[in-house]
Design an enzyme around this catalytic site. Structure first.
Site, mmCIF file in Angstrom:
data_model
loop_
_atom_site.group_PDB
_atom_site.id
_atom_site.type_symbol
_atom_site.label_atom_id
_atom_site.label_comp_id
_atom_site.label_asym_id
_atom_site.label_seq_id
_atom_site.Cartn_x
_atom_site.Cartn_y
_atom_site.Cartn_z
ATOM 1 N N PRO A 72 1.030 -1.491 -0.102
ATOM 2 C CA PRO A 72 0.191 0.074 -0.213
ATOM 3 C C PRO A 72 0.998 1.164 -0.019
ATOM 4 C CG PRO A 72 0.254 -1.100 2.118
ATOM 5 C CD PRO A 72 0.863 -1.778 1.625
ATOM 6 N N ASP A 94 6.008 2.716 2.375
ATOM 7 C CA ASP A 94 4.654 0.948 2.179
ATOM 8 C C ASP A 94 4.822 1.126 3.707
ATOM 9 O OD1 ASP A 94 3.899 -1.262 2.379
ATOM 10 O OD2 ASP A 94 5.584 -2.487 1.904
ATOM 11 N N HIS A 95 3.532 1.209 3.657
ATOM 12 C CA HIS A 95 2.868 2.097 4.992
ATOM 13 C C HIS A 95 2.088 0.822 5.792
ATOM 14 C CE1 HIS A 95 0.271 4.985 7.011
ATOM 15 N NE2 HIS A 95 -0.062 5.770 5.496
ATOM 16 N N ARG A 96 2.536 -0.547 5.406
ATOM 17 C CA ARG A 96 2.315 -1.619 6.101
ATOM 18 C C ARG A 96 3.528 -1.141 7.030
ATOM 19 N NH1 ARG A 96 2.864 -6.563 2.385
ATOM 20 N NH2 ARG A 96 4.288 -5.247 1.325
ATOM 21 N N VAL A 106 5.837 1.743 7.095
ATOM 22 C CA VAL A 106 5.806 3.011 7.990
ATOM 23 C C VAL A 106 4.807 4.027 7.862
ATOM 24 C CG1 VAL A 106 6.841 5.429 7.051
ATOM 25 C CG2 VAL A 106 7.949 2.689 6.050
#
Length: 467
Positions: free
Chosen positions: A261, A437-439, A441
């Site tokens: 994501p 990567d929002h998983r 960060v």
């Protein structure tokens, strides 16, 4: 006269986890005598151009594939005529033999030879399974007087013009038999070898056949032929095969875009102090002969900022359900090359001084432009930078290199009106675009990292507060 034997050399596993390569060019021809480790071909994987050395000393007996062919790992590409005592093939090691016999069946519980890992030029790789794939059709040649006219449509023997086959009856055509130099000559002249009658043994197309074809006016003059890759007159579109770097890049980008994501943040910074520092460094003896650019100082700023924001130098291991945080930085630099986009990386860039980093960046760019980046430098990256500013672009939303947590895009450095010490002044300004990567960060972590990079570029002295 000493006895000889034929040895096949199969396309090796080049150590990248890839299953195929394209034959770019042959450095040898049938009949050439080669020495051990002499370069015999250039092949292109999805990541790099690699030179293949000869595993034998001997004579080239047959080249199984022509330039431009995509070949699966484990398929024969060249046959050698070697002395009988030359030993086992690199891609076909001898099976263990029982005492007093030349070969032996696998012991109970032992893996069959076809399932074992086999040695190759650069290490070991699994044998490619051939089941489920159509076998190569054997070449067939008609008698000299040709087939009877009453027979149903078939592929004409080599050395004659192809017969017209009714729609729906056409099968896979055999490529004309010729040697690599002849194929290159035909390609340079814009000739389809399928139209050239072959006068050599068993219909082999020779150099003289191609030249005779040209002399009879079957080829348009040089100035009237479309350039390679250009559409012929009257054509409204050009189709290019998806292969090599483009194929790998497409798969990687789709995988990244639909797996991680993405979130992107932007920061516009007054980098005038950085540009002034760059000018001063170029005049010092410590950096004499080194290429210093805004990318050099931006890369150093990224390495410093990662110490305070390690989550951007991490990897999501979905299989083990773990977050892997790297205690080193392999810094990837996106490079636009004639073969397409590649992202070679500088190993342990965080341990380098500024002059070492400048030298590594220059070497990386030169090697990438030449298409000679080693496969090892195209894997193992932990974070990347893409310098879109060299194309005059200010900002973008870069896609993550697969497996990495972040990528920073550097925009163009522009002279712009800017608020400076309470007044409007003409300053040098750059926009930074950070995708992550929002998983791995969170927004706060990404923002702090981007702010740190921006603070260093806005005032290089800020580094002293971060180390």
């Amino acid at each position: 006269m000493s006895a000889t034997m034929i040895k096949e050399f199969r396309l090796p596993d080049l150590g990248e986890g890839l299953t195929e390569s394209e034959i770019l060019s042959w450095k040898v021809a049938v009949g050439d005598t080669v020495s051990l480790n002499q370069v015999i071909a250039e092949v292109e994987t999805a990541k790099a151009v690699v030179e293949l050395p000869s595993p034998f000393a001997g004579v080239i007996k047959e080249l199984h594939e022509q330039p431009g062919t995509v070949v699966e790992v484990g398929k024969p590409i060249v046959s050698f005529e070697v002395a009988d005592d030359a030993g086992p093939s690199v891609s076909e090691p001898s099976a263990p033999s029982a005492p007093g016999s030349s070969s032996a069946a696998p012991a109970e519980g032992e893996q069959p030879a076809a399932q074992k890992r086999q040695p190759n030029l650069v290490g070991y790789g699994a044998v490619v399974e051939s089941s489920g794939r159509p076998a190569r059709r054997p070449r067939t040649f008609a008698p000299a007087d040709g087939p009877a006219a009453s027979q149903p449509p078939v592929v004409e023997p080599l050395g004659t013009r192809p017969a017209e086959i009714p729609p729906g009856d056409a099968g896979p055509a055999e490529r004309p038999r010729s040697t690599p130099p002849v194929r290159k000559l035909a390609k340079d002249r814009g000739i389809d070898l399928a139209l050239v009658p072959g006068t050599g043994p068993r219909g082999l197309i020779t150099r003289e056949d191609v030249q005779e074809f040209v002399r009879h006016g079957a080829v348009p003059p040089e100035g009237e032929r479309p350039a390679a890759g250009a559409a012929a007159p009257g054509e409204r579109e050009t189709r290019t095969p998806i292969k090599g770097v483009r194929k790998h890049t497409a798969a990687a980008m789709v995988s990244s875009a639909f797996t991680a994501p993405h979130a992107t943040e932007f920061l516009t910074v007054d980098v005038t102090p950085t540009m002034e520092l760059l000018a001063r460094l170029k005049e010092t003896s410590a950096f004499s002969g080194l290429k210093l650019t805004p990318l050099t100082l931006a890369a150093k700023a990224v390495l410093v900022a990662l110490r305070r924001n390690p989550s951007l130098n991490s990897h999501w291991d979905g299989e083990r359900q773990e977050i892997v945080t790297y205690n080193y930085v392999n810094l990837g630099i996106a490079a636009a090359t004639p073969r397409g986009l590649t992202v070679p990386n500088i190993k342990d860039a965080d341990a380098m001084t500024l002059d070492q980093l400048a030298g590594a960046l220059a070497a990386l760019a030169e090697t990438a432009r030449a298409g000679k980046t080693p496969p090892a430098d195209l894997s193992g990256g932990t974070i990347s930078i893409t310098n879109i500013g060299v194309f005059g672009i200010d900002a973008g939303t870069p896609i993550l290199n697969p497996g990495e947590a972040a990528i920073l895009a550097l925009g163009a450095v522009r002279s712009m009106p800017w608020e400076y010490r309470g007044e409007v002044a003409l300053r040098q300004v750059m926009t930074l675009s950070l995708s992550f990567d929002h998983r791995l960060v969170d927004g706060e972590q990404g923002s702090r990292f981007l702010a740190d990079v921006g603070a260093i570029l806005a005032e290089p002295g800020m580094v002293l507060t971060m180390v």
